[in-house]
Design an enzyme around this catalytic site. Structure first.
Site, PDB file in Angstrom:
ATOM      1  N   LEU A 240      53.238 -16.959 -40.024  1.00  0.00           N
ATOM      2  CA  LEU A 240      53.004 -15.830 -40.922  1.00  0.00           C
ATOM      3  C   LEU A 240      51.623 -15.254 -40.618  1.00  0.00           C
ATOM      4  CD1 LEU A 240      54.529 -14.281 -43.102  1.00  0.00           C
ATOM      5  CD2 LEU A 240      53.176 -15.530 -44.789  1.00  0.00           C
ATOM      6  N   HIS A 241      51.608 -14.322 -39.686  1.00  0.00           N
ATOM      7  CA  HIS A 241      50.371 -13.823 -39.070  1.00  0.00           C
ATOM      8  C   HIS A 241      49.453 -13.048 -40.047  1.00  0.00           C
ATOM      9  CE1 HIS A 241      52.378 -14.553 -35.172  1.00  0.00           C
ATOM     10  NE2 HIS A 241      53.384 -13.844 -35.603  1.00  0.00           N
TER      11      HIS A 241
END
Ligand code: RIB
Ligand code: CA
Length: 312
Positions: A240-241
Protein backbone atom coordinates in the site's frame (compact mmCIF):
# COMPACT_ATOMS: atom_id res chain seq x y z
CA UNK A 1 -0.86 24.74 13.82
CA UNK A 2 -2.18 22.81 10.80
CA UNK A 3 0.20 22.02 7.96
CA UNK A 4 -1.10 23.21 4.55
CA UNK A 5 -0.67 20.63 1.80
CA UNK A 6 -1.56 20.13 -1.85
CA UNK A 7 -2.12 16.51 -2.92
CA UNK A 8 -1.19 15.65 -6.50
CA UNK A 9 -2.63 12.28 -7.38
CA UNK A 10 -3.73 9.63 -9.91
CA UNK A 11 -6.35 7.63 -7.94
CA UNK A 12 -5.83 4.58 -7.82
CA UNK A 13 -6.88 2.58 -4.76
CA UNK A 14 -3.72 3.39 -2.81
CA UNK A 15 -4.06 7.09 -3.67
CA UNK A 16 -7.63 6.86 -2.38
CA UNK A 17 -6.53 5.68 1.06
CA UNK A 18 -3.88 8.40 1.14
CA UNK A 19 -6.52 11.04 0.43
CA UNK A 20 -8.79 9.55 3.11
CA UNK A 21 -5.93 9.62 5.62
CA UNK A 22 -5.21 13.28 4.85
CA UNK A 23 -8.88 14.29 5.10
CA UNK A 24 -9.18 12.42 8.40
CA UNK A 25 -6.21 14.20 9.96
CA UNK A 26 -6.78 17.62 11.56
CA UNK A 27 -3.02 18.25 11.59
CA UNK A 28 -3.25 18.79 7.83
CA UNK A 29 -5.11 21.41 5.78
CA UNK A 30 -5.75 20.04 2.29
CA UNK A 31 -5.71 23.22 0.21
CA UNK A 32 -6.56 21.31 -2.93
CA UNK A 33 -6.24 18.03 -4.80
CA UNK A 34 -4.74 18.20 -8.29
CA UNK A 35 -5.29 15.20 -10.50
CA UNK A 36 -2.92 13.80 -13.10
CA UNK A 37 -3.10 11.03 -15.68
CA UNK A 38 -1.34 7.93 -14.41
CA UNK A 39 -2.98 4.80 -13.10
CA UNK A 40 -5.91 5.66 -15.35
CA UNK A 41 -6.54 8.59 -17.74
CA UNK A 42 -7.23 12.08 -16.37
CA UNK A 43 -11.00 11.96 -16.92
CA UNK A 44 -11.11 9.03 -14.50
CA UNK A 45 -8.64 10.32 -11.92
CA UNK A 46 -10.70 13.54 -11.60
CA UNK A 47 -13.85 11.47 -11.02
CA UNK A 48 -12.11 9.14 -8.58
CA UNK A 49 -10.63 11.94 -6.49
CA UNK A 50 -14.09 13.46 -6.06
CA UNK A 51 -15.64 10.06 -5.26
CA UNK A 52 -13.13 9.67 -2.44
CA UNK A 53 -13.73 13.19 -1.07
CA UNK A 54 -17.46 12.47 -0.97
CA UNK A 55 -16.86 9.10 0.70
CA UNK A 56 -15.00 11.05 3.40
CA UNK A 57 -17.88 13.51 3.69
CA UNK A 58 -15.63 16.26 2.40
CA UNK A 59 -17.31 17.55 -0.73
CA UNK A 60 -15.96 20.98 0.26
CA UNK A 61 -12.50 19.88 -0.93
CA UNK A 62 -11.32 21.60 -4.10
CA UNK A 63 -10.40 19.12 -6.84
CA UNK A 64 -8.63 20.25 -10.01
CA UNK A 65 -7.76 18.66 -13.34
CA UNK A 66 -4.07 18.69 -14.21
CA UNK A 67 -2.13 17.12 -17.04
CA UNK A 68 -3.67 14.51 -19.33
CA UNK A 69 -0.27 13.11 -20.24
CA UNK A 70 3.46 13.33 -19.57
CA UNK A 71 5.62 16.30 -20.60
CA UNK A 72 7.02 14.55 -23.65
CA UNK A 73 6.25 10.85 -23.47
CA UNK A 74 3.20 8.84 -24.47
CA UNK A 75 0.96 8.13 -21.47
CA UNK A 76 1.31 4.71 -19.88
CA UNK A 77 -1.54 3.65 -17.57
CA UNK A 78 -1.99 0.80 -15.08
CA UNK A 79 -5.51 -0.59 -15.44
CA UNK A 80 -3.94 -4.04 -15.01
CA UNK A 81 -3.39 -3.10 -11.35
CA UNK A 82 -6.25 -0.73 -10.57
CA UNK A 83 -9.00 -1.92 -12.92
CA UNK A 84 -10.72 -0.02 -15.73
CA UNK A 85 -12.21 2.62 -13.41
CA UNK A 86 -9.03 3.01 -11.39
CA UNK A 87 -11.07 2.35 -8.24
CA UNK A 88 -12.31 -1.17 -8.88
CA UNK A 89 -13.23 -3.14 -5.79
CA UNK A 90 -15.93 -0.94 -4.29
CA UNK A 91 -18.73 0.86 -6.11
CA UNK A 92 -18.69 4.53 -5.08
CA UNK A 93 -21.46 6.78 -6.43
CA UNK A 94 -20.69 9.19 -9.24
CA UNK A 95 -19.55 12.48 -7.71
CA UNK A 96 -21.95 15.39 -7.25
CA UNK A 97 -19.27 17.90 -6.16
CA UNK A 98 -17.88 19.94 -9.06
CA UNK A 99 -14.42 19.88 -10.56
CA UNK A 100 -12.81 23.30 -10.15
CA UNK A 101 -12.67 25.46 -13.26
CA UNK A 102 -9.06 26.54 -12.68
CA UNK A 103 -6.36 24.34 -14.19
CA UNK A 104 -4.57 22.29 -11.56
CA UNK A 105 -1.11 23.49 -12.59
CA UNK A 106 -2.24 27.13 -12.30
CA UNK A 107 -3.72 26.35 -8.87
CA UNK A 108 -0.37 24.95 -7.71
CA UNK A 109 1.59 27.97 -8.97
CA UNK A 110 -0.89 30.59 -7.70
CA UNK A 111 -1.35 28.96 -4.28
CA UNK A 112 2.34 28.41 -3.59
CA UNK A 113 3.54 31.78 -4.90
CA UNK A 114 0.85 33.71 -2.98
CA UNK A 115 1.51 31.91 0.31
CA UNK A 116 4.30 32.84 2.73
CA UNK A 117 7.56 31.24 1.64
CA UNK A 118 8.21 27.62 2.63
CA UNK A 119 4.78 27.05 4.15
CA UNK A 120 3.17 24.63 1.68
CA UNK A 121 4.03 20.95 1.23
CA UNK A 122 3.31 19.20 -2.03
CA UNK A 123 2.36 15.52 -1.63
CA UNK A 124 2.91 13.75 -4.96
CA UNK A 125 1.24 10.36 -5.31
CA UNK A 126 1.44 9.90 -9.08
CA UNK A 127 3.51 10.82 -12.12
CA UNK A 128 5.13 14.24 -11.56
CA UNK A 129 3.84 15.91 -14.72
CA UNK A 130 1.80 18.59 -12.92
CA UNK A 131 4.76 19.60 -10.81
CA UNK A 132 6.99 19.63 -13.88
CA UNK A 133 4.58 21.94 -15.71
CA UNK A 134 4.31 24.16 -12.64
CA UNK A 135 8.10 24.44 -12.46
CA UNK A 136 8.23 25.33 -16.17
CA UNK A 137 5.61 28.04 -15.59
CA UNK A 138 7.27 29.36 -12.42
CA UNK A 139 10.93 28.37 -11.94
CA UNK A 140 10.92 29.94 -8.44
CA UNK A 141 8.25 27.48 -7.29
CA UNK A 142 10.73 24.98 -5.82
CA UNK A 143 12.32 27.47 -3.45
CA UNK A 144 8.85 28.64 -2.30
CA UNK A 145 7.73 25.15 -1.22
CA UNK A 146 8.27 23.87 2.33
CA UNK A 147 8.83 20.33 1.03
CA UNK A 148 7.90 17.86 -1.70
CA UNK A 149 7.06 14.40 -0.36
CA UNK A 150 6.60 11.90 -3.17
CA UNK A 151 5.94 8.22 -3.60
CA UNK A 152 8.19 6.96 -6.35
CA UNK A 153 11.39 5.27 -7.37
CA UNK A 154 13.31 2.34 -5.99
CA UNK A 155 16.82 0.96 -5.69
CA UNK A 156 17.09 -2.27 -3.70
CA UNK A 157 13.62 -3.39 -4.87
CA UNK A 158 14.28 -2.52 -8.53
CA UNK A 159 11.24 -1.48 -10.51
CA UNK A 160 7.59 -2.50 -10.79
CA UNK A 161 7.00 -1.26 -14.34
CA UNK A 162 10.32 -2.26 -15.88
CA UNK A 163 13.13 -4.07 -14.08
CA UNK A 164 14.67 -0.62 -13.52
CA UNK A 165 11.76 1.75 -12.97
CA UNK A 166 8.85 2.37 -10.62
CA UNK A 167 5.58 3.48 -12.28
CA UNK A 168 5.31 7.13 -11.14
CA UNK A 169 8.84 7.92 -12.29
CA UNK A 170 8.65 5.72 -15.40
CA UNK A 171 5.56 7.52 -16.76
CA UNK A 172 7.22 10.94 -16.75
CA UNK A 173 10.98 10.76 -16.13
CA UNK A 174 11.58 14.28 -17.46
CA UNK A 175 9.19 15.75 -14.89
CA UNK A 176 10.82 13.68 -12.16
CA UNK A 177 14.24 14.96 -13.21
CA UNK A 178 13.00 18.54 -12.88
CA UNK A 179 11.64 17.83 -9.42
CA UNK A 180 14.95 16.33 -8.24
CA UNK A 181 16.69 19.64 -9.02
CA UNK A 182 13.93 22.20 -8.34
CA UNK A 183 15.33 23.66 -5.12
CA UNK A 184 12.68 22.32 -2.77
CA UNK A 185 13.56 19.79 -0.04
CA UNK A 186 12.51 16.45 -1.57
CA UNK A 187 11.56 13.39 0.46
CA UNK A 188 11.23 10.23 -1.65
CA UNK A 189 9.24 7.19 -0.49
CA UNK A 190 10.38 4.38 -2.83
CA UNK A 191 9.42 0.77 -3.39
CA UNK A 192 12.27 -0.14 -0.99
CA UNK A 193 9.96 1.18 1.72
CA UNK A 194 6.47 0.59 0.36
CA UNK A 195 7.13 -3.08 -0.33
CA UNK A 196 7.26 -3.44 3.47
CA UNK A 197 3.74 -2.04 3.99
CA UNK A 198 1.88 -5.06 2.62
CA UNK A 199 -1.81 -5.62 3.14
CA UNK A 200 -2.96 -8.81 4.85
CA UNK A 201 -6.26 -10.57 5.51
CA UNK A 202 -6.21 -9.34 9.12
CA UNK A 203 -5.56 -5.74 8.05
CA UNK A 204 -8.30 -5.80 5.44
CA UNK A 205 -10.77 -7.41 7.85
CA UNK A 206 -10.03 -4.65 10.38
CA UNK A 207 -11.14 -2.13 7.76
CA UNK A 208 -14.16 -4.24 6.77
CA UNK A 209 -15.39 -4.43 10.35
CA UNK A 210 -15.27 -0.67 10.97
CA UNK A 211 -18.75 0.67 11.93
CA UNK A 212 -18.74 3.28 9.16
CA UNK A 213 -18.77 3.35 5.35
CA UNK A 214 -15.13 4.31 4.87
CA UNK A 215 -13.82 1.11 6.44
CA UNK A 216 -15.77 -1.41 4.32
CA UNK A 217 -15.17 0.71 1.22
CA UNK A 218 -11.43 0.69 1.92
CA UNK A 219 -11.54 -3.08 2.44
CA UNK A 220 -13.23 -3.54 -0.94
CA UNK A 221 -10.66 -1.35 -2.65
CA UNK A 222 -7.81 -3.22 -0.96
CA UNK A 223 -9.24 -6.62 -1.86
CA UNK A 224 -9.07 -5.65 -5.51
CA UNK A 225 -5.74 -3.78 -5.27
CA UNK A 226 -3.77 -6.58 -3.59
CA UNK A 227 -4.77 -9.33 -6.00
CA UNK A 228 -2.31 -8.12 -8.67
CA UNK A 229 0.75 -8.27 -6.43
CA UNK A 230 -0.30 -11.52 -4.78
CA UNK A 231 -0.70 -13.19 -8.20
CA UNK A 232 2.37 -11.58 -9.81
CA UNK A 233 4.86 -11.68 -6.97
CA UNK A 234 3.35 -14.39 -4.80
CA UNK A 235 3.53 -11.86 -1.99
CA UNK A 236 1.40 -12.16 1.13
CA UNK A 237 -0.44 -8.97 0.22
CA UNK A 238 -0.27 -5.81 -1.88
CA UNK A 239 2.13 -2.94 -1.09
CA UNK A 240 0.00 0.00 0.00
CA UNK A 241 2.28 2.68 -1.42
CA UNK A 242 0.73 6.16 -1.33
CA UNK A 243 -0.63 6.54 2.23
CA UNK A 244 3.02 6.44 3.37
CA UNK A 245 3.40 9.99 2.00
CA UNK A 246 0.68 11.30 4.33
CA UNK A 247 1.71 9.07 7.25
CA UNK A 248 5.23 10.51 6.99
CA UNK A 249 3.82 14.02 7.48
CA UNK A 250 1.72 12.90 10.44
CA UNK A 251 4.27 10.69 12.23
CA UNK A 252 7.77 11.16 10.73
CA UNK A 253 9.19 9.13 13.59
CA UNK A 254 7.81 6.03 11.88
CA UNK A 255 10.27 6.54 9.01
CA UNK A 256 14.01 6.50 8.44
CA UNK A 257 16.45 7.02 5.60
CA UNK A 258 19.40 9.05 4.38
CA UNK A 259 19.94 12.29 2.48
CA UNK A 260 21.60 11.10 -0.70
CA UNK A 261 21.95 11.90 -4.37
CA UNK A 262 19.19 10.68 -6.68
CA UNK A 263 19.29 11.19 -10.43
CA UNK A 264 16.68 10.11 -12.97
CA UNK A 265 17.48 8.17 -16.13
CA UNK A 266 15.87 10.01 -19.06
CA UNK A 267 18.09 8.99 -21.99
CA UNK A 268 18.22 5.20 -22.02
CA UNK A 269 15.25 3.19 -23.30
CA UNK A 270 16.38 0.19 -21.25
CA UNK A 271 16.55 2.04 -17.92
CA UNK A 272 14.09 4.88 -18.57
CA UNK A 273 12.78 6.26 -15.27
CA UNK A 274 15.34 4.54 -13.08
CA UNK A 275 16.06 6.39 -9.83
CA UNK A 276 19.85 6.18 -9.64
CA UNK A 277 20.08 6.47 -5.86
CA UNK A 278 23.57 6.83 -4.39
CA UNK A 279 22.71 5.10 -1.10
CA UNK A 280 26.36 4.08 -0.48
CA UNK A 281 27.79 7.53 -1.24
CA UNK A 282 30.08 6.35 -4.02
CA UNK A 283 29.82 9.65 -5.92
CA UNK A 284 30.30 13.27 -4.96
CA UNK A 285 27.03 14.28 -6.57
CA UNK A 286 24.87 16.71 -4.63
CA UNK A 287 22.76 15.13 -1.90
CA UNK A 288 19.36 16.32 -3.14
CA UNK A 289 16.89 13.78 -1.69
CA UNK A 290 15.82 12.52 1.73
CA UNK A 291 15.51 8.88 0.62
CA UNK A 292 13.39 6.84 3.01
CA UNK A 293 14.02 3.13 3.32
CA UNK A 294 12.73 2.18 6.78
CA UNK A 295 9.20 2.19 8.21
CA UNK A 296 7.55 1.03 11.42
CA UNK A 297 5.01 -1.16 9.62
CA UNK A 298 2.78 -1.76 12.65
CA UNK A 299 2.77 1.96 13.39
CA UNK A 300 1.76 2.70 9.80
CA UNK A 301 -1.25 0.37 9.86
CA UNK A 302 -2.28 1.53 13.33
CA UNK A 303 -2.28 5.16 12.18
CA UNK A 304 -4.20 4.40 9.00
CA UNK A 305 -6.86 2.38 10.79
CA UNK A 306 -7.18 4.80 13.70
CA UNK A 307 -7.75 7.75 11.35
CA UNK A 308 -10.02 6.08 8.79
CA UNK A 309 -12.23 4.87 11.64
CA UNK A 310 -12.99 8.53 12.42
CA UNK A 311 -14.51 9.13 9.00
CA UNK A 312 -18.15 8.52 8.22
O1 RIB B 1 4.37 2.38 -8.28
C1 RIB B 1 3.33 2.66 -7.38
C2 RIB B 1 2.76 4.02 -7.64
O2 RIB B 1 2.23 4.08 -8.96
C3 RIB B 1 1.58 4.36 -6.72
O3 RIB B 1 1.51 5.74 -6.52
C4 RIB B 1 0.40 3.88 -7.52
O4 RIB B 1 -0.81 4.56 -7.16
C5 RIB B 1 0.82 4.29 -8.90
O5 RIB B 1 0.54 5.68 -9.06
CA1 CA C 1 -0.58 6.89 -7.13
Amino acid sequence: MTRPIIIDTDPGQDDALAILLALASPELAVLGITCVAGNVPLDKTTINARKVCELAGRSDTRVFAGASGPLSRTLVTAEYVHGKSGLDGYELPDPVMPLQEQAGVDFIVETVMNAPAQTITLCALGPLTNLGLALQAEPRLGERLQEIVLMGGGLFEGGNTTPAAEFNIYVDPEAADMVMHCGAPVTMIPLDLTHQTLTSDAIIEAFRSMPNQTGPASAGLLDFFERFDVEKYGSQGGPLHDPNVIAFLLQPELYGGRVINVEIETASALTRGMTVADWWGVTDRVKNVNYLRHVDVDGYWALLQERLATLR
